[in-house]
Scaffold this active site. Structure first.
Site, PDB file in Angstrom:
ATOM      1  N   LYS A  49       0.776  -1.074   0.002  1.00 10.14           N
ATOM      2  CA  LYS A  49       0.079   0.199   0.287  1.00 10.14           C
ATOM      3  C   LYS A  49       0.818   1.239   0.059  1.00 10.14           C
ATOM      4  O   LYS A  49       0.480   2.138  -0.650  1.00 10.14           O
ATOM      5  CB  LYS A  49      -1.102  -0.006   1.192  1.00 10.14           C
ATOM      6  CG  LYS A  49      -2.178  -1.102   1.079  1.00 10.14           C
ATOM      7  CD  LYS A  49      -2.892  -1.470   2.203  1.00 10.14           C
ATOM      8  CE  LYS A  49      -3.788  -2.605   2.087  1.00 10.14           C
ATOM      9  NZ  LYS A  49      -4.766  -2.837   3.006  1.00 10.14           N
ATOM     10  N   GLN A  93      -5.217  -1.684   9.046  1.00 13.05           N
ATOM     11  CA  GLN A  93      -4.897  -3.119   8.525  1.00 13.05           C
ATOM     12  C   GLN A  93      -5.756  -3.982   9.638  1.00 13.05           C
ATOM     13  O   GLN A  93      -5.337  -4.418  10.595  1.00 13.05           O
ATOM     14  CB  GLN A  93      -3.587  -3.352   8.503  1.00 13.05           C
ATOM     15  CG  GLN A  93      -3.163  -4.660   7.700  1.00 13.05           C
ATOM     16  CD  GLN A  93      -3.813  -4.487   6.206  1.00 13.05           C
ATOM     17  OE1 GLN A  93      -3.683  -3.673   5.494  1.00 13.05           O
ATOM     18  NE2 GLN A  93      -4.340  -5.858   5.881  1.00 13.05           N
ATOM     19  N   ASP A 116     -11.812   1.975   3.378  1.00  8.59           N
ATOM     20  CA  ASP A 116     -11.848   0.811   3.124  1.00  8.59           C
ATOM     21  C   ASP A 116     -13.295   0.718   2.814  1.00  8.59           C
ATOM     22  O   ASP A 116     -13.812  -0.444   2.603  1.00  8.59           O
ATOM     23  CB  ASP A 116     -11.447   0.069   4.230  1.00  8.59           C
ATOM     24  CG  ASP A 116     -10.144  -0.808   3.991  1.00  8.59           C
ATOM     25  OD1 ASP A 116      -9.669  -1.019   3.039  1.00  8.59           O
ATOM     26  OD2 ASP A 116      -9.359  -1.085   4.970  1.00  8.59           O
TER      27      ASP A 116
END
Ligand code: NDP
Length: 268
Positions: A49, A93, A116
């Site tokens: 990322k 994460q 997300d």
């Protein structure tokens, strides 16, 4: 073969230009990535990322916290990032260590920075069909279909899997594009018959070799979201690629299919 690499590369070029335009207007773009603990797969994802951000000109701020970080310490950091103007997106994460309540963490992220799209506010918007952020993996699948001019309108779309991250949002996006959508799961009575009716079959199960050729209609579009290790230790999807490829009109390989799209859609 639907190549996630090709689609991803094209998308990243577009994103690079969009970021450059923002920079010309004096706006920088920043993503905060939080990782808690020492999960090696998470480490790989976070590094990729960061690399993706560098590639397209987005500033990335990494917060690597020790395994023993308390939930309140993590929530405090998120609160700080929620109010930080340099940070446009916040990503925590997953999975988190067992002593931290994942949903509480997701709920604490400012929905306008929730890249997300896991916050219930954004999940609700996806349900309504009016959204800013999408979960990256289903968004990547839709991007691939668009790139290859594959319309789902009026087609029977079967999604195997109903997770909040993949299966459910995948179904909503196919529905928004006017597919006739069915979601299958471990309680589905006759999975093979359901799959055989599919013009578009999306497998998000997490089991190597789950979808065999006898479950696939001749000419179907087959999207393999699964990332598994086969008996030989190699990376593979949920679909028996070699046999299903012969029946499918379009198919995504693993690796090189849906996988490369996920981070690219996060960057978007
Ligand atoms: P989950 O484990 O959360 O969900 C799996 C789903 O598969 C569940 O809904 C489950 O049903 C269903 N399932 C399991 N066994 C069967 C069965 N025998 N028959 C029918 N349905 C079944 O996984 P995720 O959705 O998070 O991920 C799915 C796969 O996608 C994994 O391999 C994961 O690694 C991969 N993945 C890939 C990404 C990428 O970037 N390409 C990103 C995210 C995930 P039930 O709900 O009834 O238990």
């Amino acid at each position: 073969i639907i190549s996630g690499k090709v689609v991803s590369q094209a998308k990243r070029e577009e994103l690079k230009n969009r970021v450059a335009q923002l920079n010309v207007q004096g706006t920088e773009v920043g993503l905060a990535v939080i990782i808690v603990g020492n999960n090696s797969a998470s480490r790989v994802y976070v590094n990729n990322k960061k690399k993706g951000c560098e590639e397209i000109g987005v500033n990335s701020y990494e917060y690597a916290l020790p395994e023993e970080t308390s939930q309140s310490e993590l929530l405090e950091l998120i609160e700080k990032l929620n109010g930080d103007d340099k940070v446009d997106g916040i990503l925590c994460q997953l999975p988190l260590p067992a002593h931290i309540d994942e949903q509480a963490v997701i709920n604490s992220i400012n929905p306008q920075k929730d890249v997300d799209a896991f916050h219930p506010f954004n999940v609700g918007h996806i349900m309504i069909g009016d959204y800013t952020f999408l979960p990256c993996t289903p968004a990547g699948v839709m991007e691939m279909l668009k790139f290859y001019n594959i319309s789902v309108k009026g087609k029977k779309c079967v999604v195997i899997g109903r997770s909040n991250i993949v299966g459910k949002p995948m179904a909503m996006l196919l529905l928004k594009e006017n597919g006739t959508v069915e979601i299958c799961h471990s309680g589905t009575a006759n999975l093979k018959a359901e799959c055989l009716g599919a013009d578009v079959l999306v497998a998000a199960v997490g089991k190597a070799g789950f979808v065999t050729a006898d479950m696939v209609k001749e000419g179907a579009v087959v999207i393999d979201v699964g990332i598994n290790r086969g008996a030989d230790g190699r990376l593979c999807g949920d679909v028996c690629f070699d046999e299903v490829e012969k029946k499918a009109s379009f198919i995504t390989p693993v690796p090189g299919g849906v996988g490369p799209m996920t981070i690219t859609m996060l960057l978007e």
